[in-house]
Scaffold this active site. Structure first.
Site, short mmCIF file in Angstrom:
data_model
loop_
_atom_site.label_atom_id
_atom_site.label_comp_id
_atom_site.label_asym_id
_atom_site.label_seq_id
_atom_site.Cartn_x
_atom_site.Cartn_y
_atom_site.Cartn_z
N ASP A 10 -13.82 -46.39 -6.43
CA ASP A 10 -12.41 -46.69 -7.16
C ASP A 10 -12.54 -46.98 -8.46
OD1 ASP A 10 -11.06 -46.74 -4.59
OD2 ASP A 10 -11.62 -48.93 -4.20
N LYS A 33 -15.76 -42.75 -0.03
CA LYS A 33 -14.12 -42.63 0.13
C LYS A 33 -13.52 -42.34 -1.25
CE LYS A 33 -10.94 -45.93 -0.60
NZ LYS A 33 -10.00 -46.92 -0.46
N ASP A 60 -8.67 -41.01 1.37
CA ASP A 60 -7.78 -42.19 1.75
C ASP A 60 -6.55 -42.24 0.92
OD1 ASP A 60 -6.85 -44.33 2.82
OD2 ASP A 60 -8.05 -45.70 1.93
N LYS A 62 -3.51 -42.22 2.67
CA LYS A 62 -2.34 -42.87 3.33
C LYS A 62 -1.00 -42.30 3.46
CE LYS A 62 -4.64 -47.26 2.38
NZ LYS A 62 -5.60 -46.96 1.46
N ASP A 65 5.35 -40.17 5.49
CA ASP A 65 6.67 -39.72 5.25
C ASP A 65 7.44 -39.04 6.38
OD1 ASP A 65 8.85 -37.89 3.72
OD2 ASP A 65 7.34 -38.32 1.86
N ILE A 66 8.22 -38.07 6.42
CA ILE A 66 8.87 -37.50 7.60
C ILE A 66 7.70 -36.34 8.09
CG2 ILE A 66 11.14 -37.67 6.71
CD1 ILE A 66 11.04 -34.80 6.34
N ASN A 68 7.41 -33.39 9.19
CA ASN A 68 7.01 -32.25 8.50
C ASN A 68 6.51 -32.08 7.32
OD1 ASN A 68 7.69 -29.15 8.77
ND2 ASN A 68 8.74 -29.59 6.80
N THR A 69 6.76 -33.15 6.44
CA THR A 69 6.08 -33.30 5.07
C THR A 69 4.64 -33.59 5.39
OG1 THR A 69 8.09 -33.94 4.03
CG2 THR A 69 6.28 -34.44 2.87
N THR A 123 -5.41 -54.80 5.15
CA THR A 123 -6.29 -56.15 4.95
C THR A 123 -5.79 -57.03 4.02
OG1 THR A 123 -7.89 -54.87 3.74
CG2 THR A 123 -8.44 -55.17 6.15
N GLY A 214 -15.99 -51.70 -1.39
CA GLY A 214 -15.80 -50.92 -2.67
C GLY A 214 -16.18 -51.91 -3.74
N ARG A 215 -15.65 -52.95 -4.37
CA ARG A 215 -16.30 -53.73 -5.38
C ARG A 215 -17.32 -54.54 -5.15
NH1 ARG A 215 -10.16 -56.24 -6.07
NH2 ARG A 215 -10.31 -55.53 -3.78
#
Length: 240
Positions: A10, A33, A60, A62, A65-66, A68-69, A123, A214-215
């Protein structure tokens, strides 16, 4: 074989990224990631560059959406050489199924289809937020289990969840499913903005398939040592 600890990169620029990767070690030994911060700054080229160097990449983004998208988006992501990617389970079974089809159809011939992971509840979400802001009548564990069962039936390869939920998920959803757990904090670390945390040892004992950290690694005074300590603690306690 050790279960993986995936390092969340990140950072928001290539210089910080290259410095961190140099510290962490050889590409074939490090799972990484790439999230929104780095992807939106560097674009898909950073993914293809790192994949070409041999890194196993968890992209990642995430998607939510609908159907098809999401299907169309996953067809594009499947071309980048990634190992894992994510959708939000709350997008529903049709969206998850469409995401999986997009990955299958977009993966170049001879390459492995990326694993599709469905995010259950972040989380950072507490029991209070679940009840009072999401207006969910189920307790956290039941909500996560319900979403995981639906995601598995829709074709996902696993879920993103708290390590605290993994034992129950293994009993009720199955051991033939991936349980990838963020919110990992060594005992001496701050919880930061995470509400449902676990130590690496707890995650191993409870049956997590992989950790996302991460951190506690990237902000450590010695990121390589922190990475190795977390890897060792996780795998010393790991449940098959």
């Amino acid at each position: 074989m050790n279960k993986p600890v995936i390092v969340a990169l990140d950072v928001d620029n290539r210089t910080q990224l290259d410095e961190l990767l140099e510290i962490l070690g050889k590409s074939q030994d490090v799972n990484i990631k790439i999230g929104m911060e780095l992807f939106f700054n560097q674009g898909e080229k950073i993914v293809t560059d790192l994949a070409a160097k041999g890194y196993k990449i968890f992209l990642d983004l995430k998607l939510h959406d609908i159907p098809n998208t999401v299907y169309s988006g996953m067809k594009q992501l499947a071309k980048l050489g990634i190992t894992y990617t994510t959708v939000h389970a709350l997008g529903g079974s049709q969206m998850i199924h469409a995401a999986k089809q997009g990955l299958i159809e977009g993966t170049p011939s001879g390459k492995s289809v990326p694993k599709l992971l469905a995010v259950t509840e972040l989380t950072s979400i507490s029991d209070e937020v679940l009840a009072n802001e999401q207006n969910c009548k189920l307790p956290m564990q039941e909500e996560v289990t319900s979403l995981a069962k639906m995601a598995k039936k829709a074709g996902a390869d696993g879920v993103i969840c708290s390590a605290r939920e993994v034992e129950d998920l293994r009993r009720n959803v199955g051991t033939d499913f991936l349980y990838v757990t963020p919110g990992i904090r060594p005992a001496a670390n701050s919880h930061d903005d995470q509400a449902r945390t676990a130590t690496p040892g707890q995650a191993g004992k409870w049956g997590s398939s992989a950790l996302v950290v991460g951190r506690p690694i990237t902000l450590a005074s010695d990121p390589a040592a922190s990475y190795q300590e977390i890897m060792e603690e996780f795998n010393q306690n790991v449940q098959d």
